[in-house]
Design an enzyme around this catalytic site. Structure first.
Site, PDB file in Angstrom:
ATOM      1  N   ASP A 228       0.865  -1.175   0.000  1.00  0.00           N
ATOM      2  CA  ASP A 228       0.000   0.000   0.000  1.00  0.00           C
ATOM      3  C   ASP A 228       0.908   1.233   0.000  1.00  0.00           C
ATOM      4  O   ASP A 228       2.123   1.152   0.183  1.00  0.00           O
ATOM      5  CB  ASP A 228      -0.977  -0.011   1.187  1.00  0.00           C
ATOM      6  CG  ASP A 228      -2.203   0.865   0.896  1.00  0.00           C
ATOM      7  OD1 ASP A 228      -2.134   1.711  -0.029  1.00  0.00           O
ATOM      8  OD2 ASP A 228      -3.225   0.726   1.581  1.00  0.00           O
TER       9      ASP A 228
HETATM   10  C1  NOJ Z   1      -4.060   3.879   0.049  1.00  0.00           C
HETATM   11  C2  NOJ Z   1      -5.242   2.968   0.162  1.00  0.00           C
HETATM   12  O1  NOJ Z   1      -5.185   2.261   1.390  1.00  0.00           O
HETATM   13  C3  NOJ Z   1      -5.351   1.962  -0.967  1.00  0.00           C
HETATM   14  O2  NOJ Z   1      -6.580   1.308  -0.856  1.00  0.00           O
HETATM   15  C4  NOJ Z   1      -5.201   2.633  -2.288  1.00  0.00           C
HETATM   16  O3  NOJ Z   1      -5.325   1.683  -3.325  1.00  0.00           O
HETATM   17  C5  NOJ Z   1      -3.850   3.315  -2.338  1.00  0.00           C
HETATM   18  N1  NOJ Z   1      -3.778   4.325  -1.299  1.00  0.00           N
HETATM   19  C6  NOJ Z   1      -3.589   3.979  -3.674  1.00  0.00           C
HETATM   20  O4  NOJ Z   1      -4.383   5.091  -3.810  1.00  0.00           O
END
Ligand code: NOJ
Length: 738
Positions: A283
């Protein structure tokens, strides 16, 4: 030193093979190996580096990197937040200028639609209809693919029991069985058929147990037993791996002291037990955050830990680009491990056809035709009306079959386009969603429609109350829209108080006093609390955030053009103090008994039961269940019944099958959903319904590992998890190992 000559020699092999998608894994491997043999260490590391485009950020951007230059040097293998064929084409052309010209992958948070916005995933879960959820994913895949997006960061599969957590809006609700069915439907919608140029790679996230955040506070610590991990959080992820999903995304949280981004236990499961061979992306910034967690000494160690545990791509940490090469040179990461990771990235790029045509997905003409097509909007409307839950309908005031002339519409949410889309829409800053007010005006041009905002969503301002109440008094029908604005649920949008704001509840209850013809429409991203409204409102429809066709879908349900079929996917609490409240809890040795003040597991100051239990939802029709039977067949249990629509309207009924295993080496929940089906029946007609439960679905991770189906059970058919119509004892034997 690799030479230009060597690269040119391989170009025809890379770009001119017309039937590349038809080739099997061995051929992908051989091709990937040939590319790998040409790559420098820097180029390999580049393939594992993902950065955000400059358009927008979905997390904290910490570094100021010249991305155009990095693309030209092959230092970026994938990007997110780059939207539209024009932009993706432009950046792709930079990547093609790199020494090996390896195309870049574009990923995007397409959570509930790209441009045609569908209901938020929690609302879609309320449809209990994998078929329609799969259709929504298909539309999202098509719209994304024609806009240059190769990879969507969806489905979000975090089974969740805490509505304070803002991200419940993105997920499948509280049940692992429902979540698994949704996972399968969405992955198929995104990825099948993969070679048509209109499919995208899907991504199961967040691996794992992210929704277990203590106190429902986003990013918070997760402390979870092995049993809960396996039985509650992991099932939909296992299904995702079995469905051949292209990728997983790690989670921000720690699990029992180790960040999920480098947790050996879960990655062993993923790679070894589930045989996953796709890509795992961290993430956003999660690798560098392992230092903040207090797990890694520094970013270099975080890189080593994350990479060696199994994270293929580093999203926005710049850890791999800064330290991975060094770690390989020092022997702390083997080049063989690095090659395996890079190979996965190359193989998916090949499967997408990007080595044949790097611009395959950037087609402005197709983008123009596909985006927001009439067919896509029709699907959005269908999904939206199937997501609306009828919670109250006292005196059967709904449906409004003959729309009266004088209608009052109260509440700013009835006319707010942006709020209809909800959170996690990537392209909807200028929303085109149809509001309730717009839909009403369009459908009933001759009606006299008065709109009054009445309350403010940002201040305790009662100055609009008088006018709103007066309009309601005069009208033949009042539609009251209440709830959350789009930014009140979502990432980092946890709430300590999930009550509908008191100013809104006050206005609604004052309106109920002046008219019996009031329908309350509650919008938002999570289950909320509104006890007084439940008791006093003549009718309540839970409308979530329904997306582009919100207003039309709401009106379809209000008028009975669509008979509501959705059900509660996540228990609605009565009080904050009950949270987490969920249907599949254990019995304990002293289960709560409301009448027993002493020595029973109840609260002394409030009821322990939810306001609306899992699976609850009304219809305009009534359904009668008869002839319940269970039969054990080879490898499966078959539950059958007869269902009759005895009401006045055609409609669908959700048949729900639960089981309870009565005793064993590990205690089990009082109910576990093991089968469901939406059955549509014309009024006055009957149908026999059979639901099959494979024995494998009855296994459970117990104190000493996975059980088989053997044992003593009760099988239930319920209108919801607490309203049980039939129950029967069942003993399964002779099914060991099945
Ligand atoms: C953080 C989020 O937790 C995740 O779900 C997302 O895909 C990523 N950022 C990218 O934006």
């Amino acid at each position: 030193m690799k030479t230009k000559k060597a690269i040119c020699a391989i170009l025809p092999f890379l770009f001119l093979s017309a039937s590349i998608l038809a080739q099997d894994d061995t051929q992908w491997n051989t091709k990937a190996d040939s590319i790998l043999s040409l790559m420098t260490l820097d180029e390999k590391v580049g393939q594992l580096n993902m950065l955000t485009g400059n358009w927008e950020a979905t997390g904290p951007v910490l570094t100021d990197i010249n991305k155009a230059e990095s693309l030209k040097q092959g230092r970026i293998g994938s990007m997110l937040n780059v939207k539209g064929s024009k932009n993706t084409r432009e950046l792709q052309s930079l990547a093609l200028q790199s020494r090996l010209g390896i195309p870049v992958l574009f990923g995007q948070d397409v959570i509930h639609g790209y441009k045609t916005i569908f209901p938020i995933p929690l609302a879609q879960a309320a449809s209990f209809d994998p078929e329609v959820i799969g259709r929504a994913a298909r539309v999202s895949a098509r719209e994304s693919a024609v806009s240059g997006i190769h990879w969507v960061f969806s489905p979000m599969l975090d089974v969740s029991r805490d509505p304070r957590w803002g991200r419940v809006m993105e997920g499948p609700g509280e049940d692992p069985f429902l979540a698994s069915a949704i996972a399968k439907a969405m992955i198929e919608g995104y990825q099948t058929p993969f070679d048509d140029g209109l499919s995208v790679m899907a991504c199961a996230k967040h691996f794992a147990a992210y929704s277990g955040a203590i106190g429902g506070r986003d990013y918070n610590t997760v402390d979870v037993s092995l049993q809960t991990l396996h039985n509650l959080y992991l099932p939909p992820f296992k299904v995702a791996a079995e469905c051949g999903i292209a990728s997983f995304m790690s989670a921000f949280n720690e699990i029992n002291g180790i960040p999920a981004t480098a947790h050996p236990y879960i990655y062993n499961l993923l790679y070894k037990d589930w045989n996953f061979d796709g890509i795992v992306v961290s993430d956003w910034g999660a690798i560098r955050e392992m230092v903040v967690h207090g797990y890694s000494k520094d970013r270099k160690q975080a890189t080593e830990q994350a990479f060696n545990t199994g994270i293929t791509i580093d999203m926005e940490s710049n850890c791999y680009s800064n330290y991975l090469k060094e770690l390989v040179e020092e022997g702390r990461v083997t080049e063989a491990t690095l090659d395996r990771a890079v190979k996965q990235v190359l193989i998916w790029k090949m499967k997408l056809g990007l080595f044949d045509d790097p611009y395959k997905y950037c087609d402005e003409k197709r983008e123009g035709e596909e985006i927001l097509s009439a067919a896509s909007r029709e699907t959005a409307r269908d999904v939206a009306r199937k997501s609306i839950i009828l919670l109250e309908n006292k005196n059967a005031i709904l449906p409004i079959v003959n729309m009266p002339r004088d209608i009052a519409v109260i509440g700013s949410l009835a006319n707010s386009k942006r709020d209809m889309d909800g959170n996690w829409v990537s392209l909807s800053n200028e929303s085109i969603a149809v509001t309730l007010l717009e839909a009403l005006k369009q459908r009933y041009p001759a009606s006299n429609i008065t709109f009054i905002a009445g309350y403010s969503t940002s201040a305790d301002d009662r100055s609009g109350f008088g006018e709103a109440i007066e309009a309601a008094r005069k009208a033949d029908l009042t539609l009251i829209a209440l709830g959350e604005t789009w930014n009140m649920s979502g990432e980092a949008r946890s709430k300590g108080d999930i009550n509908i704001p008191s100013i809104q509840q006050e206005l609604a209850t004052e309106i109920y006093e002046v008219t019996p013809h009031a329908v309350t429409l509650i919008m938002g991203g999570r289950p909320t609390i509104f006890n007084e409204l439940s008791e006093k409102s003549p009718a309540i429809l839970y409308c979530w955030w329904l997306g582009t066709e919100a207003g039309n879908a709401i009106l379809d349900v209000v008028t009975g053009e669509y008979n509501p079929s959705a059900r509660v996917p996540m228990s609605f609490p009565k009080h904050l103090g009950q949270i987490p409240v969920y249907y599949n809890h254990k019995n304990t040795g002293r289960p709560p008994v409301e009448s027993d003040r002493n020595y029973s597991g109840r609260y002394i100051d409030m009821d322990h039961k939810p306001r609306y239990p899992f699976g609850f939802g009304l219809s305009y029709s009534e359904f009668e269940y008869t002839n319940f039977q269970t039969e054990v067949k080879p490898g499966r249990l078959v539950v059958s019944l007869n269902l009759t629509n005895t009401g006045l309207y055609d409609g669908a009924e959700l048949v729900q099958v639960y089981v309870r295993k009565l005793w064993g080496p590990s205690t089990r929940p009082v109910k576990e959903l093991k089968g469901f089906r939406q059955v549509f029946l014309k009024k006055g007609t009957s149908q026999s319904v059979q639901i099959e439960i494979p024995f494998s679905d009855l296994s459970y991770y117990e104190a000493d590992g996975w059980s088989d189906a053997e044992g003593d059970y009760k099988v239930f058919i319920g209108r919801n998890a607490t309203d049980i119509i039939f129950e029967a004892p069942l003993t399964l034997s002779g099914c060991k190992g099945l």
